[in-house]
Design an enzyme around this catalytic site. Structure first.
Site, PDB file in Angstrom:
ATOM      1  N   GLY A   1      61.681  -7.860   7.631  1.00  0.00           N
ATOM      2  CA  GLY A   1      61.060  -7.440   8.883  1.00  0.00           C
ATOM      3  C   GLY A   1      59.555  -7.383   8.760  1.00  0.00           C
ATOM      4  O   GLY A   1      58.919  -8.313   8.258  1.00  0.00           O
ATOM      5  N   ILE A   2      58.955  -6.269   9.172  1.00  0.00           N
ATOM      6  CA  ILE A   2      57.487  -6.157   9.166  1.00  0.00           C
ATOM      7  C   ILE A   2      57.001  -5.273   8.013  1.00  0.00           C
ATOM      8  O   ILE A   2      56.042  -4.527   8.147  1.00  0.00           O
ATOM      9  CB  ILE A   2      56.948  -5.653  10.513  1.00  0.00           C
ATOM     10  CG1 ILE A   2      57.612  -4.342  10.942  1.00  0.00           C
ATOM     11  CG2 ILE A   2      57.163  -6.704  11.594  1.00  0.00           C
ATOM     12  CD1 ILE A   2      57.035  -3.765  12.229  1.00  0.00           C
TER      13      ILE A   2
ATOM     14  N   THR B   1      58.145  -2.629   6.380  1.00  0.00           N
ATOM     15  CA  THR B   1      58.186  -1.168   6.440  1.00  0.00           C
ATOM     16  C   THR B   1      58.321  -0.573   5.041  1.00  0.00           C
ATOM     17  O   THR B   1      57.689   0.440   4.724  1.00  0.00           O
ATOM     18  CB  THR B   1      59.368  -0.690   7.303  1.00  0.00           C
ATOM     19  OG1 THR B   1      59.395  -1.424   8.523  1.00  0.00           O
ATOM     20  CG2 THR B   1      59.253   0.783   7.611  1.00  0.00           C
TER      21      THR B   1
ATOM     22  N   GLU C   1      62.140 -13.147   4.327  1.00  0.00           N
ATOM     23  CA  GLU C   1      62.032 -13.010   5.774  1.00  0.00           C
ATOM     24  C   GLU C   1      61.851 -14.399   6.380  1.00  0.00           C
ATOM     25  O   GLU C   1      61.154 -15.233   5.802  1.00  0.00           O
ATOM     26  CB  GLU C   1      60.843 -12.103   6.150  1.00  0.00           C
ATOM     27  CG  GLU C   1      60.611 -11.920   7.618  1.00  0.00           C
ATOM     28  CD  GLU C   1      61.845 -11.412   8.357  1.00  0.00           C
ATOM     29  OE1 GLU C   1      62.292 -12.115   9.285  1.00  0.00           O
ATOM     30  OE2 GLU C   1      62.363 -10.335   7.986  1.00  0.00           O
TER      31      GLU C   1
ATOM     32  N   ASP D   1      64.605 -18.092   2.917  1.00  0.00           N
ATOM     33  CA  ASP D   1      65.837 -17.553   3.484  1.00  0.00           C
ATOM     34  C   ASP D   1      66.726 -16.970   2.384  1.00  0.00           C
ATOM     35  O   ASP D   1      66.883 -17.564   1.319  1.00  0.00           O
ATOM     36  CB  ASP D   1      66.562 -18.713   4.187  1.00  0.00           C
ATOM     37  CG  ASP D   1      67.722 -18.265   5.051  1.00  0.00           C
ATOM     38  OD1 ASP D   1      68.468 -17.378   4.622  1.00  0.00           O
ATOM     39  OD2 ASP D   1      67.888 -18.823   6.156  1.00  0.00           O
TER      40      ASP D   1
ATOM     41  N   CYS E   1      72.286  -6.847  12.976  1.00  0.00           N
ATOM     42  CA  CYS E   1      73.414  -6.032  13.435  1.00  0.00           C
ATOM     43  C   CYS E   1      74.042  -6.549  14.729  1.00  0.00           C
ATOM     44  O   CYS E   1      75.031  -5.984  15.192  1.00  0.00           O
ATOM     45  CB  CYS E   1      72.951  -4.586  13.651  1.00  0.00           C
ATOM     46  SG  CYS E   1      71.762  -4.393  15.005  1.00  0.00           S
TER      47      CYS E   1
ATOM     48  N   ARG F   1      63.273  -5.325  14.818  1.00  0.00           N
ATOM     49  CA  ARG F   1      63.688  -5.725  13.471  1.00  0.00           C
ATOM     50  C   ARG F   1      63.175  -4.770  12.403  1.00  0.00           C
ATOM     51  O   ARG F   1      63.323  -5.034  11.205  1.00  0.00           O
ATOM     52  CB  ARG F   1      63.160  -7.136  13.163  1.00  0.00           C
ATOM     53  CG  ARG F   1      63.706  -8.238  14.060  1.00  0.00           C
ATOM     54  CD  ARG F   1      63.239  -9.597  13.570  1.00  0.00           C
ATOM     55  NE  ARG F   1      63.780 -10.666  14.393  1.00  0.00           N
ATOM     56  CZ  ARG F   1      63.113 -11.296  15.349  1.00  0.00           C
ATOM     57  NH1 ARG F   1      61.866 -10.945  15.594  1.00  0.00           N
ATOM     58  NH2 ARG F   1      63.674 -12.257  16.051  1.00  0.00           N
TER      59      ARG F   1
ATOM     60  N   TRP G   1      62.251  -0.732  10.659  1.00  0.00           N
ATOM     61  CA  TRP G   1      62.816   0.582  10.392  1.00  0.00           C
ATOM     62  C   TRP G   1      61.828   1.649  10.837  1.00  0.00           C
ATOM     63  O   TRP G   1      60.632   1.391  10.990  1.00  0.00           O
ATOM     64  CB  TRP G   1      63.077   0.756   8.896  1.00  0.00           C
ATOM     65  CG  TRP G   1      64.206  -0.045   8.351  1.00  0.00           C
ATOM     66  CD1 TRP G   1      65.336  -0.428   9.001  1.00  0.00           C
ATOM     67  CD2 TRP G   1      64.337  -0.554   7.009  1.00  0.00           C
ATOM     68  NE1 TRP G   1      66.169  -1.134   8.177  1.00  0.00           N
ATOM     69  CE2 TRP G   1      65.583  -1.230   6.944  1.00  0.00           C
ATOM     70  CE3 TRP G   1      63.543  -0.495   5.883  1.00  0.00           C
ATOM     71  CZ2 TRP G   1      66.034  -1.838   5.777  1.00  0.00           C
ATOM     72  CZ3 TRP G   1      63.989  -1.101   4.723  1.00  0.00           C
ATOM     73  CH2 TRP G   1      65.222  -1.766   4.671  1.00  0.00           C
TER      74      TRP G   1
END
Length: 322
Positions: A76-77, A79, A98, A120, A144, A301, A303
């Site tokens: 994600g970014i 976190t 990512e 990936d 999810c 995407r 947390w």
């Protein structure tokens, strides 16, 4: 009576379920005093599965603690990296898998190239893990959308994006300490709480533990707020007390039957800022001239920073900090 209750609920705006109403009774229905605990148990407990208790490591003496090495899957970014640095950890290696280019842009710009981005997860091999490791912490939350019961078209654990859980399991297995290696090793897998019972059971079986549900308010510090208005920046007014789950869908930020943005600013409706709900620094996702829609997808995407801070803080007993 049931028809009246149905019609009454339909015209609520913003809509709230019966259990969230301030009234203790509603028609012939009456809430149990412990209804919220029962609801949590419905999703998180599986008494049919018993696993060995997780290993508890003795704290490492301060002079022997070394910088932490992390493998982050579905990063994600970034976190995880943000929280580790905010907590003062010395990070020796942070390898992140990512595929979203916008997410990678945020990580590269905000952390000045300190994150090693790789391809990936499906293309990461055992040799890669050996070359990049050893790792002390493996984290990740696979998509999810095919696991959440909110999605009526979900494909489950064994189809679509649900299958990506097995990539996490595969790489976690490769990254674990080998037999004879005696060192602290930690991992965290995150996903939606409201998933099908069979999918939850199978994930637990592979990871050999039952899930734990943690709500952000339960781990909030004094500076982490619970009401929307308390979270907003100066000059911004909340139109709702709370907001529904924010996902990568562009309309998930809109609230109520009439689909309004949740904030008023300068007389106009506005979206949420990433600092207001997720705890990120000001303008954290403001890179590469991304628009509101693209930045919201990034938050879908990510947390919650307060939650990850709560989970990572005990690692200070094992790894070096500044």
């Amino acid at each position: 009576m049931m028809m009246w209750m149905m019609m009454s609920a339909r015209y609520q705006d913003p809509w709230r379920c019966y259990m969230c109403q301030p009234l203790f009774s509603y028609g012939v229905l009456k809430r149990r005093h412990d209804w919220n605990l029962k609801l949590q148990e419905f999703f998180i407990n599986d008494n049919g599965q018993e696993f060995e208790k997780p290993q508890i490591y003795a704290a490492v003496p301060a002079e022997q603690r070394r910088p932490i090495r992390v493998l982050s899957l579905f990063d994600g970014i970034a976190t995880g990296y943000l929280v580790l640095r905010d907590l003062g950890f010395k990070v020796d290696q942070y390898v992140a898998s990512e595929v979203c280019e916008d997410s990678i842009s945020v990580g590269v710009v905000r952390h000045e190239g300190r994150i090693q981005y790789v391809h990936d997860v499906r293309n990461i091999t055992r040799k890669n893990i050996e070359e990049w490791g050893p790792f002390d912490l493996v984290i990740g939350g696979s998509p999810c959308n095919d696991l959440s019961i909110v999605n009526p078209a979900r494909k489950g654990l064994y189809e679509g994006t649900g299958r990506l859980f097995f990539e996490f399991y595969r790489l976690l297995s490769e990254a674990r300490p080998k037999e004879g290696e005696h060192r602290p090793f930690f991992w965290m897998f995150e996903n939606v709480v409201a998933m099908g019972v069979n999918d939850k059971r199978d994930i637990s079986r592979f990871l050999e533990c039952n899930p734990v549900m943690i709500e952000v308010p339960l781990c909030a510090s004094g500076m982490d707020k619970l009401e929307l208005q308390d979270c907003l920046e100066h000059g911004r007014v909340a139109k709702f007390g709370k907001v529904r789950t924010i996902t990568t869908r562009s309309n998930s930020i809109k609230q109520g039957k009439d689909q309004h943005f949740p904030v008023m600013m300068n007389g106009k409706e506005d979206i949420l800022w990433c600092t207001e709900i997720f705890g990120f620094p000001v303008h954290y996702t403001d890179v590469s001239n991304m628009g509101h829609s693209a930045r919201q997808k990034l938050l879908g995407r990510s947390w919650s920073v307060p939650l990850i801070r709560h989970l990572f803080a005990p690692l200070k007993d094992y790894f070096a900090c500044e």
